[in-house]
Motif scaffolding. Structure first.
Motif, PDB file in Angstrom:
ATOM      1  N   ASP B   4       0.847  -1.282  -0.161  1.00 33.59           N
ATOM      2  CA  ASP B   4       0.043   0.109  -0.065  1.00 33.59           C
ATOM      3  C   ASP B   4       0.761   1.280   0.003  1.00 33.59           C
ATOM      4  N   SER B   5       2.085   0.982   0.345  1.00 35.63           N
ATOM      5  CA  SER B   5       2.791   2.500   0.528  1.00 35.63           C
ATOM      6  C   SER B   5       3.306   2.953  -0.767  1.00 35.63           C
ATOM      7  N   PRO B   6       3.300   4.160  -0.953  1.00 30.52           N
ATOM      8  CA  PRO B   6       3.573   4.996  -2.290  1.00 30.52           C
ATOM      9  C   PRO B   6       4.957   4.418  -3.101  1.00 30.52           C
ATOM     10  N   ALA B   7       5.092   4.243  -4.240  1.00 28.90           N
ATOM     11  CA  ALA B   7       6.244   3.877  -4.751  1.00 28.90           C
ATOM     12  C   ALA B   7       7.242   5.289  -4.496  1.00 28.90           C
ATOM     13  N   ARG B   8       8.498   5.128  -4.221  1.00 25.79           N
ATOM     14  CA  ARG B   8       9.620   6.306  -3.792  1.00 25.79           C
ATOM     15  C   ARG B   8      10.520   6.437  -4.898  1.00 25.79           C
ATOM     16  N   ASP B   9      11.168   7.591  -5.105  1.00 24.10           N
ATOM     17  CA  ASP B   9      12.272   7.650  -5.908  1.00 24.10           C
ATOM     18  C   ASP B   9      13.691   7.627  -4.956  1.00 24.10           C
ATOM     19  N   ASN B  10      14.696   7.637  -5.520  1.00 26.55           N
ATOM     20  CA  ASN B  10      15.773   7.537  -4.841  1.00 26.55           C
ATOM     21  C   ASN B  10      16.145   8.309  -3.901  1.00 26.55           C
ATOM     22  N   SER B  11      15.351   9.748  -3.728  1.00 21.63           N
ATOM     23  CA  SER B  11      15.699  10.410  -2.598  1.00 21.63           C
ATOM     24  C   SER B  11      14.601  10.481  -1.778  1.00 21.63           C
ATOM     25  N   GLY B  12      13.518   9.276  -1.938  1.00 24.38           N
ATOM     26  CA  GLY B  12      12.566   9.258  -1.068  1.00 24.38           C
ATOM     27  C   GLY B  12      11.388   9.899  -1.196  1.00 24.38           C
ATOM     28  N   SER B  20       8.546   1.332 -13.210  1.00 24.89           N
ATOM     29  CA  SER B  20       8.385  -0.217 -13.989  1.00 24.89           C
ATOM     30  C   SER B  20       9.260  -1.180 -13.166  1.00 24.89           C
ATOM     31  N   GLN B  21       8.980  -2.231 -13.776  1.00 21.89           N
ATOM     32  CA  GLN B  21       9.590  -3.582 -13.335  1.00 21.89           C
ATOM     33  C   GLN B  21      11.190  -3.247 -13.209  1.00 21.89           C
ATOM     34  N   ARG B  22      11.708  -2.694 -14.090  1.00 20.83           N
ATOM     35  CA  ARG B  22      13.265  -2.349 -14.318  1.00 20.83           C
ATOM     36  C   ARG B  22      13.589  -1.630 -13.130  1.00 20.83           C
ATOM     37  N   GLU B  23      12.803  -0.230 -13.109  1.00 20.44           N
ATOM     38  CA  GLU B  23      13.231   0.612 -12.000  1.00 20.44           C
ATOM     39  C   GLU B  23      13.127  -0.079 -10.525  1.00 20.44           C
ATOM     40  N   LEU B  24      12.283  -0.871 -10.437  1.00 16.62           N
ATOM     41  CA  LEU B  24      12.216  -1.636  -9.077  1.00 16.62           C
ATOM     42  C   LEU B  24      13.227  -2.473  -8.988  1.00 16.62           C
ATOM     43  N   GLU B  25      13.810  -3.119  -9.996  1.00 15.40           N
ATOM     44  CA  GLU B  25      14.952  -3.964 -10.032  1.00 15.40           C
ATOM     45  C   GLU B  25      16.186  -3.133  -9.563  1.00 15.40           C
ATOM     46  N   ARG B  26      16.190  -2.079  -9.949  1.00 17.87           N
ATOM     47  CA  ARG B  26      17.455  -1.250 -10.050  1.00 17.87           C
ATOM     48  C   ARG B  26      17.339  -0.654  -8.625  1.00 17.87           C
ATOM     49  N   GLN B  27      16.378  -0.303  -8.111  1.00 16.65           N
ATOM     50  CA  GLN B  27      16.271   0.175  -6.802  1.00 16.65           C
ATOM     51  C   GLN B  27      16.719  -1.009  -5.750  1.00 16.65           C
ATOM     52  N   ALA B  28      16.452  -2.021  -6.000  1.00 15.82           N
ATOM     53  CA  ALA B  28      16.518  -3.179  -5.208  1.00 15.82           C
ATOM     54  C   ALA B  28      18.425  -3.168  -5.211  1.00 15.82           C
ATOM     55  N   SER B  29      18.800  -3.373  -6.115  1.00 12.78           N
ATOM     56  CA  SER B  29      20.042  -3.560  -6.340  1.00 12.78           C
ATOM     57  C   SER B  29      20.951  -2.491  -5.803  1.00 12.78           C
ATOM     58  N   ARG B  30      20.342  -1.087  -5.939  1.00 14.38           N
ATOM     59  CA  ARG B  30      21.024  -0.115  -5.299  1.00 14.38           C
ATOM     60  C   ARG B  30      21.047  -0.338  -3.718  1.00 14.38           C
ATOM     61  N   LYS B  31      20.098  -0.711  -3.177  1.00  9.29           N
ATOM     62  CA  LYS B  31      19.803  -0.948  -1.838  1.00  9.29           C
ATOM     63  C   LYS B  31      20.818  -2.019  -1.227  1.00  9.29           C
TER      64      LYS B  31
END
Lengths: 247, 296
Positions: B4-12, B20-31
């Motif tokens: 339910d929490s809204p999607a966030r960009d890299n600065s929160g 997109s799916q690709r962006e979610l993957e990127r965020q996970a790998s950045r984390k």
């Protein structure tokens, strides 16, 4: 009556002769437009007229008085001259209103209230009244240059010198700056301006001077110099301007 | 993760679109990369700092160093006297800073002026800066502190506090004058040209256009000098002024325990560290402002 007379002016930097035996007359209420490539001496001529650069020969007269005399009080001369620069040169630590009223208050000893009232009148005329308390870094380039022009006319100069005032601007901002110059021209302000905007030059110029290597190669009304140039060098320059899509 | 929490960009910041799916993957790998870096930073800090501490506390002389430098009960005993001394340092710093500001400004203006009438003063200012920047502060303090009273001029003070302050002011004015002068020279010539073309005289241009911008620029380096000034006021103790350093010296010579020096050091740090942090913040802000201006 001529506002400005330049006679046989020469100016060199090191060994390079930037202005070479140049003469120019600007009658009152007229606009003289200087065109030519970069390095042809347009900016140097303007800086010499404003005594920002010391000349090497010849003489300059403002309202019949020789201002190229080393004995002259340059601050007194500049009270009668306005200058606008390519890079605006607003004072970043002052609001728009303070930029405009600095010289009227400090140099011309106008009262603070009067200087502010007059500045606000001009700002309103050019749709900048809401920017009066803003600092220059909050304004667009076009707005900054318009403020710089207003600042230069706030002291009611006899002659306005404009040095490629649109060259540092985004193309879509050029027109708002040129329109203010056009308005000042119709107010009867005498001016000398260096520009690369040929269309604009055609609109405001009483006389167009084409400069090359520090001298005026061809002069006359825009209908001649820009539309039907006689000299090979002028033709060549205008052809290149045309090729660059600026005509 | 809560869907339910809204999607966030890299600065929160909350996103206004569905990533997109690709962006979610990127965020996970950045984390994952971020976690790895934090782990390395912690490990390396523990190893380096830990071995340093171990080296010190296992050294053969540690016990005696601990007794003579870090005797906290004795430190607490002398705290009052040292703190009273520090008040002298602080007062001296404030008075000196004001005098330095005035004197340095005059020197900087003289050195940057082009007026023909001021030529002798310009030469004197240049010589002054050359001399006082080149002589160690401690020497100036000794020369003034012992030299001036030796002149036995009627009416001239013999107070070591005033003489010491004078020496500090003389030396620091030369440093600060150069900082202000570099600020003045850093203002682009086009600003001066614009002001002169409006009819402002050269001194009006300096006062209304150049100086206000120059001073804004030199505030961060001047704050650095203020921190240095506070520390260097400790040098006047050599004349016998009872400042924090001298108070610590008296206390430690009574018992041959050096804890009062450590106490004084800590008291200095309590002032200088916040001041340094503040300076860094001011500097960061002014760099940001200048960059913003450059972009405009």
């Amino acid at each position: 009556m001529n506002v400005l007379e330049v006679k046989n002016l020469r100016k060199s930097f090191e060994d390079h002769l930037v202005i070479n035996d140049l003469s120019l007359t600007v009658p009152d209420h007229t606009a003289t437009v200087l065109i030519g490539s970069s390095g042809s001496g347009k900016s140097t001529l303007l800086r010499c007229i404003n005594l920002l650069d010391t000349i090497d020969d010849g003489s300059i007269y403002l309202d019949g008085k020789e201002i190229s005399d080393p004995e002259i009080n340059v601050d007194e001369v500049r009270k009668n001259l306005g200058m606008v620069f390519q890079s605006f040169n607003l004072f970043p630590h002052m609001s728009v209103l303070d930029n405009i009223t600095l010289s009227p208050i400090r140099v011309h000893k106008v009262s603070k209230t009067q200087a502010r009232d007059e500045a606000m009148t001009v700002l309103r005329r050019f749709d900048l009244a809401d920017k009066a308390d803003q600092f220059p870094d909050r304004l667009s380039g076009g707005q900054q240059q318009r403020v710089a022009i207003i600042r230069s006319i706030a002291v009611k100069p006899r002659l306005l010198l404009l040095d490629e005032v649109t060259s540092a601007l985004d193309p879509v901002l050029v027109n708002e700056v040129l329109s203010i110059v056009r308005d000042l021209k119709s107010d009867g302000m005498a001016m000398v301006l260096a520009t690369h905007e040929m269309g604009f030059a055609t609109q405001v110029a009483d006389e167009v001077c084409f400069l090359k290597d520090g001298n005026i190669v061809e002069r006359g009304p825009a209908s001649q110099v820009i539309s039907a140039p006689q000299q090979a060098e002028t033709k060549d320059f205008l052809r290149r301007v045309h090729e660059a899509g600026r005509l | 993760m809560n869907n339910d929490s809204p999607a966030r960009d890299n600065s929160g910041r909350a996103l206004s679109w569905t990533p997109s799916q690709r962006e979610l993957e990127r965020q996970a790998s950045r984390k994952a990369i971020g976690r790895k870096k934090a782990l390395i930073a912690t490990l390396s800090s523990v190893i380096v700092i830990g071995s340093l501490i171990r080296l010190i506390v296992t050294s053969p002389g540690w016990q005696s160093v601990k007794d003579t430098f870090f005797d906290w009960s004795y430190g607490g005993e002398v705290l009052g006297a040292v703190a009273k001394g520090l008040v002298v340092n602080i007062r001296l710093t404030i008075i000196a800073a004001i005098l330095i500001g005035i004197f340095a400004m005059i020197l900087a203006l003289l050195r940057t002026s082009r007026s023909a009438a001021l030529t002798p003063f310009r030469l004197m200012a240049t010589a002054y800066v050359d001399i006082f920047r080149g002589v160690p502060l401690l020497l100036v303090i000794l020369l003034i502190g012992f030299g001036v009273p030796a002149l036995r001029i009627e009416g001239l003070t013999n107070s070591v506090l005033i003489l010491g302050t004078t020496a500090v002011v003389l030396t620091y004015s030369a440093y600060v004058a150069e900082v202000i002068r570099s600020g003045i020279l850093s203002i682009h010539p086009s600003q001066r040209a614009a002001a002169r073309s409006l009819g402002l005289s050269s001194s009006q241009t300096m006062r209304h256009v150049v100086l206000p911008q120059a001073i804004k620029r030199v505030v961060p380096p001047l704050l650095n000098d203020l921190v240095a000034l506070l520390k260097d006021t400790g040098l006047v103790s050599i004349l016998g002024v009872t400042d924090a350093v001298r108070a610590a010296q008296i206390a430690s010579s009574r018992t041959f325990n050096y804890t009062p020096y450590v106490t004084a050091a800590i008291l200095f740090l309590l002032i200088t560290i916040p001041l340094t942090r503040y300076t860094d913040r001011v500097l960061a802000k002014s760099i940001k402002r200048q960059n913003a201006q450059g972009a405009a």
